[in-house]
Design a protein around this motif. Structure first.
Motif, mmCIF file in Angstrom:
data_model
loop_
_atom_site.group_PDB
_atom_site.id
_atom_site.type_symbol
_atom_site.label_atom_id
_atom_site.label_comp_id
_atom_site.label_asym_id
_atom_site.label_seq_id
_atom_site.Cartn_x
_atom_site.Cartn_y
_atom_site.Cartn_z
ATOM 1 N N LYS A 153 -53.705 -97.385 -65.255
ATOM 2 C CA LYS A 153 -53.030 -98.613 -65.671
ATOM 3 C C LYS A 153 -53.049 -99.622 -64.531
ATOM 4 O O LYS A 153 -53.112 -99.253 -63.362
ATOM 5 C CB LYS A 153 -51.579 -98.334 -66.081
ATOM 6 N N VAL A 154 -52.996 -100.893 -64.906
ATOM 7 C CA VAL A 154 -52.902 -101.990 -63.947
ATOM 8 C C VAL A 154 -51.638 -102.780 -64.270
ATOM 9 O O VAL A 154 -51.360 -103.055 -65.443
ATOM 10 C CB VAL A 154 -54.135 -102.918 -64.024
ATOM 11 N N PHE A 155 -50.881 -103.151 -63.245
ATOM 12 C CA PHE A 155 -49.633 -103.879 -63.456
ATOM 13 C C PHE A 155 -49.689 -105.185 -62.673
ATOM 14 O O PHE A 155 -49.650 -105.186 -61.438
ATOM 15 C CB PHE A 155 -48.444 -103.043 -62.980
ATOM 16 N N ASP A 156 -49.799 -106.281 -63.406
ATOM 17 C CA ASP A 156 -49.825 -107.590 -62.775
ATOM 18 C C ASP A 156 -48.433 -108.201 -62.871
ATOM 19 O O ASP A 156 -48.039 -108.714 -63.908
ATOM 20 C CB ASP A 156 -50.857 -108.485 -63.460
ATOM 21 N N PHE A 157 -47.693 -108.126 -61.774
ATOM 22 C CA PHE A 157 -46.336 -108.671 -61.728
ATOM 23 C C PHE A 157 -46.300 -109.961 -60.916
ATOM 24 O O PHE A 157 -45.278 -110.308 -60.323
ATOM 25 C CB PHE A 157 -45.372 -107.652 -61.112
ATOM 26 N N SER A 158 -47.403 -110.684 -60.897
ATOM 27 C CA SER A 158 -47.453 -111.939 -60.148
ATOM 28 C C SER A 158 -46.675 -113.053 -60.852
ATOM 29 O O SER A 158 -46.578 -114.162 -60.331
ATOM 30 C CB SER A 158 -48.905 -112.375 -59.924
#
Length: 323
Positions: A153-158
């Motif tokens: 999984k990839v988590f983009d919290f930008s």
């Protein structure tokens, strides 16, 4: 007999206007959290497939590569928008090759164009990564991740938002993370880059409490996606020394001790005043010795960045024994 004197506590009343403003802010934040973009919004780059599978250790590196993108630089005595010099890009590549990390957490990478440039240099040097991603919602100096193991999984919290000083605020860069599996290890690794004093306006001098609120919001988002008891690494340029007032906002994460070959822990050199700071460090959850080593600070990278890279090794054989 003496009569006991009672002290009346003054109750500070909040004006209806301020209360209404706070209520509107909370409602807006709630709407944002409901309608926020999906987690996997990072820009990924196609990389050659790899059958790489570490057996003894997993090395995680973090590095602020100092404006790999076009940035304001002093060129021939004049400040102007200019690319990172070729010699500095080559130095970044050489350092990453020598570190040979399985996962690299980068700060100030720039957008997809600059990450592709770094990948091309690494491939030319014989270093291949199976996965690369750069944050989608960000300032020009974006977060990025390289991994020899394709993440689950990839988590983009930008796009991380939070309520601060009576208003809704966004973290300038937020966080970018991956979930990876290697042997018996399930790891969540996140790159972060907290607010800096650089370019702060006179009306924006609350950068220390802002940074604390920012770290609280990022930590909460990370914990929301990681299962209870998960092994987590958070690392990057936190733009502050790892003192208790800052670390309290990381909640369940613990500081990983670090040093270079001379026993020095600093990572950032402010050349203008010749000062040294420990701004880059690892925070870990559910990872302790002997599973994880102390972080090593890499020297000899001053031609690549004003920050020094750091890395830790997770000992996979210790995790196997734990099972």
């Amino acid at each position: 007999m003496f009569k006991a004197r009672t002290r009346r506590r003054r109750i500070r009343r909040v004006s209806p206007k301020r209360a209404f403003s706070a209520l509107i802010g909370l409602v807006a934040l709630a709407v944002y959290l409901v309608l926020s973009p999906p987690e996997e919004s990072a820009t990924t780059i196609e990389c050659p497939q790899s059958q790489y599978a570490p057996s003894q250790r997993l090395r995680v590196c973090s590095w602020n590569v100092h404006n790999y993108n076009v940035s304001n630089r002093r060129v021939n005595g004049v400040w102007r928008a200019y690319p990172k010099p070729e010699s500095e890009r080559d130095a970044v590549c050489a350092a990453l090759k020598a570190i040979d990390a399985d996962v690299v957490l980068l700060q100030e990478m720039g957008d997809k164009t600059y990450l592709e440039d770094l990948l091309a240099r690494l491939r030319k040097a014989g270093v291949n990564y199976a996965f690369a991603a750069v944050a989608k919602f960000d300032s020009p100096s974006r977060l990025a991740i390289l991994s020899k193991i394709a993440p689950r999984k990839v988590f983009d919290f930008s796009d991380t938002a939070f309520f601060f000083d009576g208003q809704n605020k966004y973290s300038p860069r937020g966080a970018l993370g991956v979930e990876i599996r290697a042997a018996n290890l399930q790891l969540y690794a996140f790159s972060v880059h907290l607010k800096s004093k650089v370019n702060a306006k006179k009306s924006d001098e609350k950068f220390t409490p802002f940074r604390h609120a920012e770290l609280r919001a990022i930590s909460a988002r990370i914990r929301s996606v990681a299962k209870k008891g998960s092994k987590i690494l958070v690392a990057g340029d936190l733009n502050a020394e790892p003192a208790k007032p800052l670390l309290r906002n990381a909640k369940t994460f613990e500081l990983v001790e670090q040093a270079d070959s001379r026993g020095l822990a600093y990572t950032y050199h402010w050349a203008k005043r010749d000062l040294f700071f420990r701004y880059d460090f690892f925070l870990a959850a559910n990872l302790r010795p002997p599973e994880i080593s102390n972080a090593f600070v890499v020297s000899g990278t001053q031609n690549a960045s004003d920050h020094r890279p750091i890395y830790v090794d997770i000992k996979l054989e210790e995790l196997s024994a734990e099972k």
